[in-house]
Write a protein that holds these residues in place. Structure first.
Motif, PDB file in Angstrom:
ATOM      1  N   ALA A   1      53.439  23.735  92.118  1.00 19.88           N
ATOM      2  CA  ALA A   1      54.207  22.622  91.564  1.00 19.88           C
ATOM      3  C   ALA A   1      53.339  21.439  91.158  1.00 19.88           C
ATOM      4  N   ASP A   2      52.124  21.369  91.664  1.00 26.53           N
ATOM      5  CA  ASP A   2      51.260  20.217  91.374  1.00 26.53           C
ATOM      6  C   ASP A   2      49.825  20.710  91.177  1.00 26.53           C
TER       7      ASP A   2
ATOM      8  N   GLN B   1      61.131  14.632  96.804  1.00 25.34           N
ATOM      9  CA  GLN B   1      61.043  16.008  96.306  1.00 25.34           C
ATOM     10  C   GLN B   1      60.537  16.944  97.406  1.00 25.34           C
TER      11      GLN B   1
ATOM     12  N   THR C   1      49.172  13.871  95.997  1.00 27.74           N
ATOM     13  CA  THR C   1      50.047  14.629  95.115  1.00 27.74           C
ATOM     14  C   THR C   1      50.815  13.711  94.178  1.00 27.74           C
ATOM     15  N   SER C   2      51.219  14.256  93.051  1.00 25.55           N
ATOM     16  CA  SER C   2      52.048  13.496  92.097  1.00 25.55           C
ATOM     17  C   SER C   2      53.534  13.640  92.417  1.00 25.55           C
ATOM     18  N   LEU C   3      53.877  14.531  93.323  1.00 22.15           N
ATOM     19  CA  LEU C   3      55.282  14.733  93.690  1.00 22.15           C
ATOM     20  C   LEU C   3      55.740  13.630  94.642  1.00 22.15           C
ATOM     21  N   SER C   4      57.004  13.262  94.548  1.00 21.94           N
ATOM     22  CA  SER C   4      57.540  12.195  95.385  1.00 21.94           C
ATOM     23  C   SER C   4      57.871  12.725  96.774  1.00 21.94           C
TER      24      SER C   4
ATOM     25  N   TRP D   1      53.509  24.262  96.838  1.00 18.20           N
ATOM     26  CA  TRP D   1      52.950  22.950  96.510  1.00 18.20           C
ATOM     27  C   TRP D   1      51.850  23.075  95.461  1.00 18.20           C
TER      28      TRP D   1
END
Length: 322
Positions: free
Chosen positions: A285-286, A251, A245-248, A282
């Motif tokens: 969001a991505d 987050q 995923t690109s989310l940290s 999820w």
């Protein structure tokens, strides 16, 4: 059963239709100020593997000691084939493999098996016992010349040589290699198919998951949960979701329902009790979410979750699961 001693209630499994070979009824045992077993109810039935699990000090060894007649209860009742477990007539119906066997080093493997077989009215043929335990090629070797894993196999042979209807195996595969462990599992399954009741304690939770028909989870001397392996896992109310995923991680950790976040080799793993809601969020969001994988908790993860909830300050977690 006292609700305080079994805060997670389960439906009675089908095996309860089979008469019990051994029982604990509100059994308690104290060592000085330590209450090792606290009003525990337990049934051991023919043709099933019952795994007794728990952290060190949970009461597993004490429970085995009561069932096998090596210990006497301070309260409650213990029955073995309807008798007091300390009576010889009852103990002749069990085979026992404890963690630390102490056998004469100079006797050969076959001599040990022959001696123990003589204690039972209808023992297995010596050759059959040796074959089941994987000892045929070691029959003439002195016990003292064996490796640790080979000694465990001898101790297993002594437990099964009498064809006892009830078998207790305490940490049976410690010191065994992978192949020997799998062979041991196969023999236990064969004995179960023949109608033998088997009580297993093990720290290898994969072993309990693979073998047990029922699991009794002890914590602090009380029954925390009693169910099938699948039922125990479902009670931890969690799933693991893995993805790139690109989310940290920060987050993701802030989202409701996320219990923990772990990153390894660029793959994020989340533990959640609401996988469906989390997945929808999820994915929204991505759009680049990749390598998505959802799986149920392992027995080990469920064990850690349930026993952690049993610790002081977490009683509300158990009550909400009841």
């Amino acid at each position: 059963m006292n609700p305080a001693s079994n805060p997670i209630r389960t439906a009675k499994p089908e095996s309860n239709l089979t008469p019990a070979l051994a029982t604990l009824r509100r059994a308690s045992k104290r060592y000085g100020k330590v209450l090792a077993l606290d009003a525990v109810d337990l049934d051991v039935r023919a043709g099933e593997v019952l795994a007794i699990l728990g952290a060190n000090g949970a009461g597993k060894t004490t429970a085995l000691g009561l069932l096998t007649g090596r210990l006497s209860p301070d309260g409650g009742e213990v029955k073995l084939f309807g008798l007091d477990p300390r009576e010889p007539a009852a103990r002749r119906g069990i085979g026992v493999m404890l963690q630390d066997g102490d056998l004469p080093d100079t006797l050969r493997v076959a001599e040990h098996v022959r001696l123990f077989s003589s204690y039972y009215p209808s023992p297995r043929p010596i050759a059959e016992t040796l074959a089941l335990a994987g000892l045929t090629d070691l029959a003439k070797r002195p016990y003292g010349a064996l490796s640790g894993g080979q000694k465990r196999r001898v101790e297993f042979a002594l437990a099964i040589c009498g064809r006892a209807p009830l078998l207790f195996v305490d940490e049976p595969t410690v010191g065994l290699d992978v192949e020997a462990r799998r062979n041991f599992w196969a023999v236990l399954r064969q004995l179960r198919q023949e109608g033998t009741g088997i009580v297993l304690t093990t720290h290898y939770l994969e072993e309990a998951d693979a073998l047990a028909d029922r699991i009794v989870l002890l914590a602090g001397g009380r029954v925390l949960a009693q169910d099938t392996p699948a039922g125990i896992k479902s009670r931890a109310e969690g799933k693991r979701i893995r993805a790139r995923t690109s989310l940290s991680p920060d987050q993701l950790q802030a989202w409701p329902g996320v219990t923990s976040v772990h990153v390894e080799h660029g793959v994020v793993e989340l533990l959640t009790r609401d996988a469906e809601t989390l997945l929808r969020r999820w994915l929204a969001a991505d759009e680049g979410l990749a390598e998505l994988e959802v799986r149920a908790l392992t027995l080990e993860e469920a064990f850690l979750t349930l026993t952690a909830a049993r610790k002081p300050g977490a009683a509300h977690a158990l009550e909400s699961a009841a």
